[in-house]
Motif scaffolding. Structure first.
Motif, PDB file in Angstrom:
ATOM      1  N   MET A  37      -4.337   3.155   5.687  1.00 57.37           N
ATOM      2  CA  MET A  37      -3.910   3.271   4.412  1.00 57.37           C
ATOM      3  C   MET A  37      -4.636   4.108   3.647  1.00 57.37           C
ATOM      4  SD  MET A  37      -0.615   1.994   4.427  1.00 57.37           S
ATOM      5  CE  MET A  37      -0.414   2.635   6.182  1.00 57.37           C
ATOM      6  N   ASP A  38      -5.902   3.665   3.792  1.00 56.54           N
ATOM      7  CA  ASP A  38      -7.141   4.286   2.856  1.00 56.54           C
ATOM      8  C   ASP A  38      -6.973   5.707   3.051  1.00 56.54           C
ATOM      9  OD1 ASP A  38      -7.802   1.968   1.758  1.00 56.54           O
ATOM     10  OD2 ASP A  38      -9.761   1.699   2.891  1.00 56.54           O
ATOM     11  N   GLU A  61      -3.773   7.430   1.498  1.00 54.37           N
ATOM     12  CA  GLU A  61      -3.588   7.524   0.327  1.00 54.37           C
ATOM     13  C   GLU A  61      -4.538   8.692  -0.192  1.00 54.37           C
ATOM     14  OE1 GLU A  61      -4.977   3.871  -1.751  1.00 54.37           O
ATOM     15  OE2 GLU A  61      -3.643   4.578  -3.387  1.00 54.37           O
ATOM     16  N   ARG A 120       0.933  -1.189   0.101  1.00 54.42           N
ATOM     17  CA  ARG A 120      -0.109   0.030  -0.091  1.00 54.42           C
ATOM     18  C   ARG A 120       0.886   1.295   0.034  1.00 54.42           C
ATOM     19  NH1 ARG A 120      -5.321   0.291   1.303  1.00 54.42           N
ATOM     20  NH2 ARG A 120      -4.983   2.262   0.632  1.00 54.42           N
ATOM     21  N   GLU A 177      -5.660  -1.101   7.047  1.00 55.92           N
ATOM     22  CA  GLU A 177      -6.245  -0.995   5.882  1.00 55.92           C
ATOM     23  C   GLU A 177      -6.826   0.420   6.056  1.00 55.92           C
ATOM     24  OE1 GLU A 177      -7.959  -5.394   4.913  1.00 55.92           O
ATOM     25  OE2 GLU A 177      -9.259  -3.761   4.329  1.00 55.92           O
TER      26      GLU A 177
END
Ligand SMILES: Cc1ncc(COP(=O)(O)O)c(C=O)c1O
Length: 392
Positions: free
Chosen positions: A379-380, A383, A306, A376
């Protein structure tokens, strides 16, 4: 009577010691959480796993038995035996329980070691990036950290040939850390052997607190290559026991008495019932440890994919500990400011590289000691934040 103006009563070194930034980030994140914000924690190097039940039970049983008194200043003999056994099993080294001083964490073990070693202006050679607290221990005791800047393309490896160039009559110790925080670097057998060779009569202080948390290849202890070493280690990471505060230092036989006297004076001994828990950790079943390692490895692989996917560069794969140090210079050269903005704007707590020295400025350290669902989500959010940064 005129009112006396209050003068600062603290020593200059107390005034000047830098904060442990990761704790500042954590505390700022907790402030946001108290105000109702949802924060994903990728800053702190603390296993998210609970301590295994058999370890907790051993502590409860010890308390019930009345293990609430001082112990031997070097620690319970059975715990020191278990520590020596674990080094024999893992690395084939023969040590005596007499060489072990059990302390209330690896941090006190480091302090004890430098208290015993350093005179004013003594130099301690260490890598840069480094674990944040190393230079602070050394400077506080009047010593001088000497930095060897390591290179990301070599996995931030601290190599003996480079270290050799920094050794001089003022060098009192070479400090190594494998697996390392913040880089996740694991020193190869040849590097450890070479380090022992170039250090010669200069002792090596080896911080092995992430021992066991290695996801590919083999791992070694400096004790396989030299007796002239002070090895600090503890239960915080491998056994998910951060809050228990239990660690130890293994020192050369001729130094034991001095270490013991310092420990008696400044610390007396480690917590008695916690030492019983330590025996259970080392002698009890290890399947929970194997399970944690498997889980960390999955998270490591996911996080790497990621981070690289969103434009943060990781030029060599971290093989150990539970950190990824990623190059964020494409977004900012000021890691402290960038981490503040990521926390406030994206709700993700990450550690600024500058916490680990100039060699990590412009980098961010991500800890994967959090569950995959949170990683997760983190990371989302990250990003999205970085995408917006590039658009602006
Ligand atoms: C490299 C290193 N050494 C020592 C410590 C301190 O560990 P302890 O909790 O045993 O004091 C840490 C904690 O993060 C660490 O990363």
């Amino acid at each position: 009577m005129p009112h006396k103006k209050s003068k600062c009563i603290l020593s200059r070194k107390a005034e000047e010691i830098p904060p442990f930034y990761v704790m500042d980030v954590l505390e700022n994140a907790q402030k946001l959480e108290a105000d109702g914000r949802d924060v994903i924690h990728l800053e702190i190097g603390e296993p998210d796993f609970p301590t295994a039940p058999h370890i907790c039970e051993a502590a409860s049983a010890a308390l019930a038995r009345g293990a609430t008194k001082y112990t031997h200043s070097q620690g319970l003999p059975a715990l020191r035996e278990a520590i020596v056994e674990s080094y024999r099993e893992k690395f084939g080294v023969e040590l005596s329980p007499e060489q072990v001083i059990v302390s209330s964490g690896t941090s006190p073990a480091l302090l004890l070691t430098f208290l015993a070693l350093l005179e004013r202006r003594d130099e301690v050679v260490m890598s840069n990036p480094y674990y944040s607290c190393y230079p602070n221990f050394v400077k506080y005791l009047g010593g001088k950290p000497v930095y060897v800047y390591t290179n990301e393309t070599d996995g931030f490896a601290l190599e003996p040939e480079t270290v050799q160039q920094y050794l001089n009559p003022s060098t009192k110790a070479v400090l190594i850390n494998s697996p390392s925080n913040p880089c996740g670097h694991v020193m190869a057998a040849e590097s450890l052997e070479g380090m022992a060779e170039v250090a010669g009569s200069i002792p090596i202080v080896s911080d092995e607190i992430y021992q066991g948390l290695v996801y590919s290849g083999d791992e070694h202890s400096i004790l396989e290559y030299t007796d002239n070493a002070f090895v600090v280690n503890g239960f915080s990471k491998l056994y998910a026991m951060t809050g228990w505060r239990l660690g130890y230092v293994i020192c050369p036989k001729e130094c034991i008495r001095a270490f013991q006297k310092i420990h008696q004076n400044f610390f007396i001994c480690a917590n008695s019932f916690v030492q019983e828990a330590g025996i259970a950790a080392l002698r009890g079943p290890q399947d929970h440890v194997a399970e944690m390692i498997k889980t960390y490895n999955k998270r490591r692989q996911y996080m790497l994919k990621r981070l690289i996917g969103m434009g943060l560069e990781v030029r060599s794969e971290p093989r150990g500990a539970f950190y990824v140090l990623a190059d964020a210079r494409k977004f900012s050269n000021d890691s402290l400011e960038l981490s503040r903005r990521i926390l406030n704007e994206a709700g993700v707590a990450v550690t600024p590289g500058i916490d680990f020295g100039e060699g990590a400025e412009g980098y961010l350290r991500f800890s994967y000691a959090n569950n995959l669902k949170n990683i997760e989500e983190g990371m989302d959010r990250l990003e999205l934040f970085l995408k917006k940064e590039l658009e602006n």
